[in-house]
Design an enzyme around this catalytic site. Structure first.
Site, PDB file in Angstrom:
ATOM      1  N   LYS A  10      44.059  37.118  34.576  1.00 28.28           N
ATOM      2  CA  LYS A  10      43.442  36.263  35.604  1.00 28.28           C
ATOM      3  C   LYS A  10      42.104  36.847  36.041  1.00 28.28           C
ATOM      4  O   LYS A  10      41.091  36.141  36.059  1.00 28.28           O
ATOM      5  CB  LYS A  10      44.362  36.161  36.813  1.00 28.28           C
ATOM      6  CG  LYS A  10      43.689  35.583  38.068  1.00 28.28           C
ATOM      7  CD  LYS A  10      44.655  35.361  39.212  1.00 28.28           C
ATOM      8  CE  LYS A  10      44.817  36.564  40.060  1.00 28.28           C
ATOM      9  NZ  LYS A  10      43.744  36.806  41.042  1.00 28.28           N
ATOM     10  N   ASN A  11      42.088  38.140  36.328  1.00 33.45           N
ATOM     11  CA  ASN A  11      40.896  38.729  36.938  1.00 33.45           C
ATOM     12  C   ASN A  11      39.800  39.038  35.942  1.00 33.45           C
ATOM     13  O   ASN A  11      38.687  39.398  36.328  1.00 33.45           O
ATOM     14  CB  ASN A  11      41.284  39.971  37.754  1.00 33.45           C
ATOM     15  CG  ASN A  11      42.140  39.592  38.952  1.00 33.45           C
ATOM     16  OD1 ASN A  11      42.245  38.410  39.281  1.00 33.45           O
ATOM     17  ND2 ASN A  11      42.764  40.571  39.566  1.00 33.45           N
ATOM     18  N   CYS A 104      42.421  36.202  54.404  1.00 34.24           N
ATOM     19  CA  CYS A 104      43.649  35.603  53.865  1.00 34.24           C
ATOM     20  C   CYS A 104      44.802  36.538  54.229  1.00 34.24           C
ATOM     21  O   CYS A 104      44.635  37.533  54.922  1.00 34.24           O
ATOM     22  CB  CYS A 104      43.545  35.418  52.351  1.00 34.24           C
ATOM     23  SG  CYS A 104      43.531  36.959  51.469  1.00 34.24           S
ATOM     24  N   ARG A 109      38.706  39.363  54.155  1.00 39.97           N
ATOM     25  CA  ARG A 109      38.036  39.307  52.843  1.00 39.97           C
ATOM     26  C   ARG A 109      36.549  39.067  53.091  1.00 39.97           C
ATOM     27  O   ARG A 109      36.010  38.043  52.729  1.00 39.97           O
ATOM     28  CB  ARG A 109      38.624  38.191  51.967  1.00 39.97           C
ATOM     29  CG  ARG A 109      40.101  38.281  51.706  1.00 39.97           C
ATOM     30  CD  ARG A 109      40.531  39.443  50.829  1.00 39.97           C
ATOM     31  NE  ARG A 109      40.153  39.343  49.439  1.00 39.97           N
ATOM     32  CZ  ARG A 109      40.876  38.742  48.485  1.00 39.97           C
ATOM     33  NH1 ARG A 109      41.993  38.148  48.821  1.00 39.97           N
ATOM     34  NH2 ARG A 109      40.481  38.713  47.234  1.00 39.97           N
ATOM     35  N   ASP A 293      46.907  45.807  43.393  1.00 39.81           N
ATOM     36  CA  ASP A 293      47.667  44.614  42.990  1.00 39.81           C
ATOM     37  C   ASP A 293      49.086  44.957  42.549  1.00 39.81           C
ATOM     38  O   ASP A 293      49.919  44.059  42.401  1.00 39.81           O
ATOM     39  CB  ASP A 293      46.940  43.869  41.872  1.00 39.81           C
ATOM     40  CG  ASP A 293      45.624  43.291  42.354  1.00 39.81           C
ATOM     41  OD1 ASP A 293      44.805  42.876  41.511  1.00 39.81           O
ATOM     42  OD2 ASP A 293      45.402  43.282  43.569  1.00 39.81           O
ATOM     43  N   ARG A 385      49.841  31.299  40.883  1.00 43.24           N
ATOM     44  CA  ARG A 385      48.377  31.491  40.888  1.00 43.24           C
ATOM     45  C   ARG A 385      47.969  32.523  39.839  1.00 43.24           C
ATOM     46  O   ARG A 385      46.862  32.481  39.310  1.00 43.24           O
ATOM     47  CB  ARG A 385      47.902  31.979  42.268  1.00 43.24           C
ATOM     48  CG  ARG A 385      47.987  30.949  43.350  1.00 43.24           C
ATOM     49  CD  ARG A 385      47.282  31.422  44.592  1.00 43.24           C
ATOM     50  NE  ARG A 385      45.901  31.844  44.309  1.00 43.24           N
ATOM     51  CZ  ARG A 385      45.038  32.213  45.247  1.00 43.24           C
ATOM     52  NH1 ARG A 385      45.404  32.229  46.515  1.00 43.24           N
ATOM     53  NH2 ARG A 385      43.808  32.585  44.938  1.00 43.24           N
TER      54      ARG A 385
END
Ligand code: EPZ
Length: 405
Positions: A10-11, A104, A109, A293, A385
């Site tokens: 994803k990143n 969030c 953020r 993460d 997600r």
């Protein structure tokens, strides 16, 4: 007990998708994960005029015509990493309008470092409420020193510098593998970026980029999540495609806790059959330290380990909230400031829990796999997600798991 193939990152995919805005033509991405954050970025690209065709894990992005500069509020507030489009939009169109993404559930953020870096390259931002308008008559190379190795701010600075006039030097860059991947992609499209993945990146501005193809690398956080699942639940697994070299600290930790690890270019093999030993005090950090993460999945392994453990979160100021839900399963985690402590092994008891964000949600699923009895994890959408299909993957590793629509 089983094998899981690790999806694309994803990143790594999101910044490369943003970078495609800099190309006045077609960019073809393969091995793009089928996750909702990628869908969200596809909608953002379409909203500025790019044509995006998605065939499974292949994306064909045609950014020949970028006709609008407004990033729709619904996508920017849903996915904060959309702010990296600002640098690419300024690079391509010299203007961008977007909603300040705000905080969030994992913490504040702020985007101050993003805006500072873009200002140093020549952008001017005006704020009307939480609407931001960015304009740049021209972008000129600059000497940027980040106050913290922010992944997103590093990406934004590189994206805006690629088509700027002159040379940009960026110091105290993030060193995450996703930065190296972005810089490699850009160079493959005709940019001149040096030092990607190191703390100092040099960008020599070029006049335009050209069409290219790119394969998204495997997701180190998805691989790390499932590796930690084997630690916590016990068993043995093959994580094919897992990028072992990007998980060095996590593999060392797993061995310290009693797992057997074998890794080659095909992936990672992990077994935990004996006692899971507490590693003592851990903390998250910037790459190549233990990634933030994986902090929430690690909490599950720590409460299953023999002995006292602590985990200090050094990157985000709100990322330990999942401990509350884990404690409903009997995790026995005490949170004080940015430090979580527990003494294991704890026998987890299945119950209904609610995911509030992506990685905390994945941790709740891992806890459910380890717990006695059934657990229900609500708000699967948060997990989707970043994980293509956590049920599919854990089922292939032998978990008794299913999902209801
Ligand atoms: C990226 O987020 C990742 N997201 C995050 O993954 C990851 O946790 C994070 O990097 C750290 O590795 C993507 O790549 C899409 P940062 P990013 O800027 O860029 C503060 C996941 O679960 N900060 O390195 O937003 C910030 O508040 C996600 O996949 C400022 O203060 O992270 C944080 O405390 C979650 N001002 C710290 O820096 C700024 O202008 C690190 O954030 C920017 C950041």
């Amino acid at each position: 007990m089983g094998e899981a193939a690790i999806q694309g990152s994803k990143n790594a995919a999101l910044p490369v998708m943003a970078a495609s805005v800099l190309v006045p033509g077609v960019t073809v991405l393969s091995n793009c994960p089928e996750i909702s954050d990628v869908s969200c970025m596809c909608e953002l690209l379409r909203s500025v005029g790019a044509k995006v065709v998605r065939e499974g894990r292949k994306l064909v992005i045609d950014a020949s015509r970028i006709s609008r500069c407004h990033l729709p509020e619904e996508y920017v507030t849903r996915m904060r990493s959309s702010v990296i489009l600002a640098g690419a939009m300024l690079g391509r169109c010299r203007e961008v309008y977007f909603q300040h993404p705000g905080g969030c559930v994992i913490g504040d953020r702020p985007i101050d470092m993003h805006l500072d870096a873009l200002r140093q390259l020549g952008a001017v931002f005006t704020q009307d409420g939480d609407h931001l308008a960015g304009r740049a008559g021209r972008l000129s190379g600059a000497r940027i020193i980040l106050k913290f190795p922010s992944v997103g701010a590093t990406e934004n600075a590189v994206l805006a510098a690629v088509l700027a006039e002159g040379t940009t030097e960026i110091y105290r860059c993030a060193k995450e593998p996703e930065i190296r991947a972005l810089c490699s992609f850009l160079n493959g499209a005709g940019a001149r970026v040096f030092g990607g993945g190191s703390g100092h990146i040099t960008v020599e501005g070029v006049s335009c980029l050209h069409e290219s193809r790119w394969r998204v690398e495997p997701d180190r956080i998805v691989a790390g999540t499932y590796l930690i699942g084997v630690l916590a639940a016990g068993g043995r697994a093959r994580l094919s495609g897992a990028p072992a070299r990007q998980l060095t600290e996590v593999l060392k930790l797993a061995q310290r806790m009693g797992a057997q690890i074998a890794a080659d270019k095909e992936g990672i093999w992990v077994e935990r059959s004996g006692e899971l030993k507490s590693p003592g005090a851990l903390e998250t950090g910037v790459y190549p330290e233990i990634p933030t993460d994986l902090q929430s999945p690690l909490l599950v392994a720590l409460c299953r380990a023999q002995g006292k453990s602590s985990l200090t979160e050094r990157i985000f100021n709100g990322r330990l909230a999942v401990a509350e839900e884990l404690n409903r399963m009997g995790a026995g985690i005490e949170v004080e400031g940015n430090c979580a402590r527990t003494q294991g092994p704890r026998l987890l008891t299945g119950c209904s829990v609610t995911a509030r964000e992506l990685r905390g949600g994945a941790a709740l699923v891992l806890a459910g796999v380890c717990a006695a009895g059934y657990s229900r994890v609500y708000n699967r959408r948060f997990i989707d997600r970043g994980y293509e299909d956590i049920v599919r993957d854990l089922k292939s590793l032998g978990a008794d798991i299913g999902s209801e629509t």
